[in-house]
Design a protein around this motif. Sequence first.
Motif, PDB file in Angstrom:
ATOM      1  N   GLY A  31      -1.203 -33.360 -15.603  1.00 14.75           N
ATOM      2  CA  GLY A  31      -2.465 -33.393 -16.349  1.00 14.75           C
ATOM      3  C   GLY A  31      -3.482 -32.414 -15.755  1.00 14.75           C
ATOM      4  N   PHE A  32      -3.609 -32.450 -14.435  1.00 16.72           N
ATOM      5  CA  PHE A  32      -4.498 -31.518 -13.737  1.00 16.72           C
ATOM      6  C   PHE A  32      -4.109 -30.074 -14.029  1.00 16.72           C
ATOM      7  N   SER A  33      -2.814 -29.845 -13.954  1.00 12.05           N
ATOM      8  CA  SER A  33      -2.291 -28.506 -14.163  1.00 12.05           C
ATOM      9  C   SER A  33      -2.695 -27.997 -15.546  1.00 12.05           C
ATOM     10  N   PHE A  34      -2.560 -28.889 -16.534  1.00 11.60           N
ATOM     11  CA  PHE A  34      -2.915 -28.497 -17.897  1.00 11.60           C
ATOM     12  C   PHE A  34      -4.401 -28.144 -17.973  1.00 11.60           C
ATOM     13  N   TYR A  35      -5.226 -28.976 -17.336  1.00 15.20           N
ATOM     14  CA  TYR A  35      -6.673 -28.719 -17.333  1.00 15.20           C
ATOM     15  C   TYR A  35      -6.976 -27.351 -16.732  1.00 15.20           C
ATOM     16  N   PHE A  36      -6.414 -27.065 -15.552  1.00 12.55           N
ATOM     17  CA  PHE A  36      -6.709 -25.786 -14.888  1.00 12.55           C
ATOM     18  C   PHE A  36      -6.094 -24.593 -15.613  1.00 12.55           C
ATOM     19  N   SER A  37      -5.036 -24.871 -16.393  1.00 12.74           N
ATOM     20  CA  SER A  37      -4.391 -23.763 -17.100  1.00 12.74           C
ATOM     21  C   SER A  37      -5.312 -23.210 -18.200  1.00 12.74           C
ATOM     22  N   LEU A  38      -6.330 -23.989 -18.537  1.00 12.78           N
ATOM     23  CA  LEU A  38      -7.262 -23.534 -19.568  1.00 12.78           C
ATOM     24  C   LEU A  38      -8.502 -22.881 -18.959  1.00 12.78           C
ATOM     25  N   ASN A 267      -1.158 -22.085 -13.146  1.00 10.05           N
ATOM     26  CA  ASN A 267      -0.989 -23.402 -13.763  1.00 10.05           C
ATOM     27  C   ASN A 267      -0.490 -23.308 -15.203  1.00 10.05           C
ATOM     28  N   ALA A 268      -0.906 -22.259 -15.903  1.00  9.12           N
ATOM     29  CA  ALA A 268      -0.390 -22.071 -17.262  1.00  9.12           C
ATOM     30  C   ALA A 268       1.114 -21.804 -17.198  1.00  9.12           C
ATOM     31  N   LEU A 269       1.536 -20.995 -16.224  1.00 14.71           N
ATOM     32  CA  LEU A 269       2.972 -20.761 -16.022  1.00 14.71           C
ATOM     33  C   LEU A 269       3.679 -22.076 -15.717  1.00 14.71           C
ATOM     34  N   SER A 270       3.018 -22.893 -14.895  1.00 13.80           N
ATOM     35  CA  SER A 270       3.569 -24.169 -14.480  1.00 13.80           C
ATOM     36  C   SER A 270       3.806 -25.086 -15.682  1.00 13.80           C
ATOM     37  N   ILE A 271       2.809 -25.141 -16.581  1.00  8.72           N
ATOM     38  CA  ILE A 271       2.937 -25.987 -17.769  1.00  8.72           C
ATOM     39  C   ILE A 271       4.059 -25.471 -18.676  1.00  8.72           C
TER      40      ILE A 271
END
Lengths: 295, 288
Positions: A31-38, A267-271
């Motif tokens: 969830g955090f990752s998604f937030y930071f990916s934006l 983080n976008a890569l991570s998602i």
Amino acid sequence: MNRLFGNRTAIAFLVLPGVAIMVFALIVPIGFSFYFSLTDWAGFGAFNPVGAANYKEILTADPVFWRSLVNALILMAVTIFIQNPVAFALAALLAHISQKASQIFRSIFFVPAVLSVVVITKLWVNIFNPTYGILNKLLRLAGLKSLAVSWLSNPHTALGSVIWIIIWQGFGWALLFYYTGLMTVPKEIEEAAVVDGASWPQTYTRIILPYMFPVISSVIVIDVISSLKQMEMIYLSTDGGPGQLTQFIAVYLYQKAFVASQYGYGNALSILFVVVAVGITVLVQRLFRSEGEIQ
Amino acid sequence: MNALTKTPLFDRSAGKRFGKFALYAFLVVFAILQVFPLLWVFDYSIQKTGDLFGPELIKLPLVPVWHNYARAWVDGKILRYFINSSIVVVSSVLISTVVSFCLAYATTRMVWKLRTLAAGFIGLGMVIPIHTTLLPNFIWFNVFGLINTHVGLIIPYIAFTLSFNTLLFAGQLKTLPRSMEESAFLDGARYPKILASVIAPMAAPAIVTVLVMTFLTNWNEFIMANTYLSTDDLRTLPFSIIRFQGQYSSDYAVQFACMTLVALPPLVLYFFFSRWIMSGATAGAVKG
């Protein structure tokens, strides 16, 4: 006995700790990752929301991302079409020698699988070393001086060398899976085929391979997932180089976040990595399930 | 019987013997390929660094230099890192084993509405790559002050081994008859007691396998330790090797000694528990 097997308090006590740990260390982080990916966060200082800009850039203007997926596909192909058949053949041979000898060989073949990736990778980095590594010493001794290259930094050999390290460590696993699978084939089926006059290639292609289908498909699913997940061996050997040629997605997102200070982008890569991993796993499992039904 | 028929060159038994010889030769070649790199590193770990650069293909350690190991032990901080690894690994292994045993019990033997959903959720841990949690956990764990602590490593070590362990336990728990619990229940036993003294002993083989497999996985784990721990004195065993790369980048013999020392604990464990490791490793693929 409903009171026993349907005891709600007991169920809660048994299930909640595990679920809590997984939510804490696995779900919330995503969830955090998604937030930071934006965002355009560098990992420090202030940041701005950027919407889907990171995703757009990855998918349309980042050749390294696609390169890392292609590398994973190459690794999958080599694992499935080269490592697996060799492991299967060796497992079949081991199934036909004495129990004792087979046990000794299986134990030896599995040794690399129990060692730390750091040890494994550094072993091979040293063997591939252009000056003192034994591989080049051997090539020079054999008069093949032109082949004695700098394996891990030469653009023509780097990917192959990294794949070799991965395949080499995974070999023991593949062999073990197939050997265990072969042990489940009932002796009567094999004997009946021989009595009916089947040659051994026929016995294998018509009787044993179809019987082993569930095992083979499980191993392939595992290979597909693990090819995508490769990270440590690349990180510790080529670190994605030379020139991103050996890049894998997990190494790439790590470098973006912690080296290039593009934490949001990482983080976008991570998602996307989660999406690809879950998507491919479901796809491959579906594929094998429907094919299994046809069989 | 004359001499000729006694030593036939091409009869079936000779052909069979040759086939057997070829088969074993083939297996031996593969076996060497799988252990040779280790032997090579060990060989040069007891020689002088200069020997590695000699012209010969392989130099045997006629005069072993054990001093390399003393230096690797001290400068590689082997003891410190060994203790750190033990703290992190033993606690994560014990907790993961207990928690996954409970999860497997509840999802295979108990009857409740969300059971299938819960089992699916637990399975997620095998699909989601560890690496996708590295970046966010660096921030998220920091909220609780868990970054750069052993607890911050123990928690994900538990989380990422739960799925496989639950699957492994589930395979064994499914096979037990339900009358086990029923009779214990009628004798007045309650759940904690039923699990600990009725079910656990029957699942003993699976418990050993889970303990050993989880131990190896966590003992060898590198990337989370590399990411979350920054204080040198907190780091785990694989870091001994990394340390040498920077500090003694040209002293290969000591580096090789260090690699041998780091490889040793899993090898010893494997020597004693190979049967359990092998049976556990295949549980997922063959049953699942």
